[in-house]
Design an enzyme around this catalytic site. Structure first.
Site, PDB file in Angstrom:
ATOM      1  N   ASP A  70       0.804  -1.213   0.000  1.00 27.74           N
ATOM      2  CA  ASP A  70       0.000   0.000   0.000  1.00 27.74           C
ATOM      3  C   ASP A  70       0.839   1.265   0.000  1.00 27.74           C
ATOM      4  O   ASP A  70       2.069   1.228   0.139  1.00 27.74           O
ATOM      5  CB  ASP A  70      -0.942   0.003   1.210  1.00 27.74           C
TER       6      ASP A  70
ATOM      7  N   ASN B 171      -7.632  -2.641  14.256  1.00 20.31           N
ATOM      8  CA  ASN B 171      -9.018  -2.972  13.907  1.00 20.31           C
ATOM      9  C   ASN B 171      -9.107  -4.198  12.998  1.00 20.31           C
ATOM     10  O   ASN B 171     -10.161  -4.483  12.434  1.00 20.31           O
ATOM     11  CB  ASN B 171      -9.719  -1.776  13.253  1.00 20.31           C
TER      12      ASN B 171
ATOM     13  N   HIS C 123      -7.303  -4.760  10.192  1.00 20.40           N
ATOM     14  CA  HIS C 123      -7.031  -4.594   8.769  1.00 20.40           C
ATOM     15  C   HIS C 123      -5.726  -5.286   8.364  1.00 20.40           C
ATOM     16  O   HIS C 123      -4.815  -5.427   9.163  1.00 20.40           O
ATOM     17  CB  HIS C 123      -7.043  -3.117   8.347  1.00 20.40           C
TER      18      HIS C 123
ATOM     19  N   GLU D  68      -9.784  -1.997   5.351  1.00 16.62           N
ATOM     20  CA  GLU D  68     -10.446  -1.699   6.612  1.00 16.62           C
ATOM     21  C   GLU D  68     -11.647  -2.618   6.842  1.00 16.62           C
ATOM     22  O   GLU D  68     -12.118  -3.295   5.916  1.00 16.62           O
ATOM     23  CB  GLU D  68     -10.904  -0.231   6.607  1.00 16.62           C
TER      24      GLU D  68
END
Length: 252
Positions: A67, A136, A138, A143
């Site tokens: 990313d 979280n 990811h 996400e």
């Protein structure tokens, strides 16, 4: 799934480096999927040491990073391109044309995403993908709620993710609100995966991802379906795993 639990973050990084070392010795033309973040710094330090000792070479290696932030220059101190060159690429013999990182400054992001997917396919797919895991759940910047069938795409970053990365920018206000990331489908098509996590803050999410329901609300949970998954944790990150889970899954 194979799980290794190390006493320290440093030992965890060395174990991951050993797996990559073994792969590069056997298959010098490996295609690696790479990640950024604090967990990866020690891993790359060990890989650089192995290169300097003549154990491994990156001359025939092709890399694809997971990313990049949207809207920041490659030279920005917090860009993932800058990170990769600072901690790995400038220290080894990798060829510039074999380095692939999404272009967060592309004029047409849809075309950039399609081009990235095509480049991965043209190189025969990713042989070994390195992953971290977000607070979280990811993986990459996929996400919670991201469909499992996604390929490279632009994502709106959650406040949790932006807060976790604020230290690299100075404040959460300076963290970009979007990123371009490989999709979950790209990740799952990798032939083998190493998931790394350290620290008590990751413990509950690690347990949820590895032993809980497989759901897009916990993106990393999809990794339970991968046939060649190696998980490397320090003891803090492993502290919330069910105690009886290691009876059948733990490999020292």
């Amino acid at each position: 799934m194979r799980i290794y639990v190390a006493d320290t973050k440093d030992e965890m990084a060395y174990r991951a480096a050993e797996i990559i070392e073994d792969r590069l010795i056997k298959y010098p033309d490996t295609t690696l999927g790479l990640a950024t973040g604090g967990t990866m710094i020690e891993l790359y330090r060990y890989l650089v040491q192995m290169y300097e000792r003549g154990i491994i070479s990156f001359k025939s290696v092709v890399t694809f990073n997971l990313d990049e932030y949207v809207g920041i220059e490659p030279s920005h101190p917090a860009s993932f391109r800058r990170f990769m060159y600072e901690y790995l690429f400038k220290h080894v013999d990798i060829l510039p044309q074999n380095v692939h990182i999404p272009d967060g400054m592309a004029h047409d992001m849809r075309a950039e995403c399609k081009s990235y997917d095509c480049a991965i396919k043209e190189h025969g797919g990713i042989d070994l993908q390195i992953l971290g895991i977000g607070l979280n759940g990811h993986i990459g910047f996929n996400e919670p709620g991201t469909p499992f069938g996604t390929t490279t795409h632009v994502v709106d970053l959650t406040e949790t993710t932006r807060a976790a990365n604020a230290g690299f920018f100075g404040s959460i206000e300076d963290v970009p609100k979007q990123a371009v990331t490989m999709g979950i489908k790209n990740i799952m098509q990798s032939r083998s995966i190493i998931l790394m996590a350290s620290g008590e803050a990751k413990a509950d999410m690690v347990a949820k991802a590895l032993t809980g329901p497989i759901t897009p609300q916990v993106p990393a949970s999809v990794l339970q379906l991968h046939p060649q998954l190696t998980v490397i944790l320090d003891r803090q990150a492993a502290s919330s795993m069910p105690k009886d889970y290691f009876d059948c899954s733990f490999v020292a």
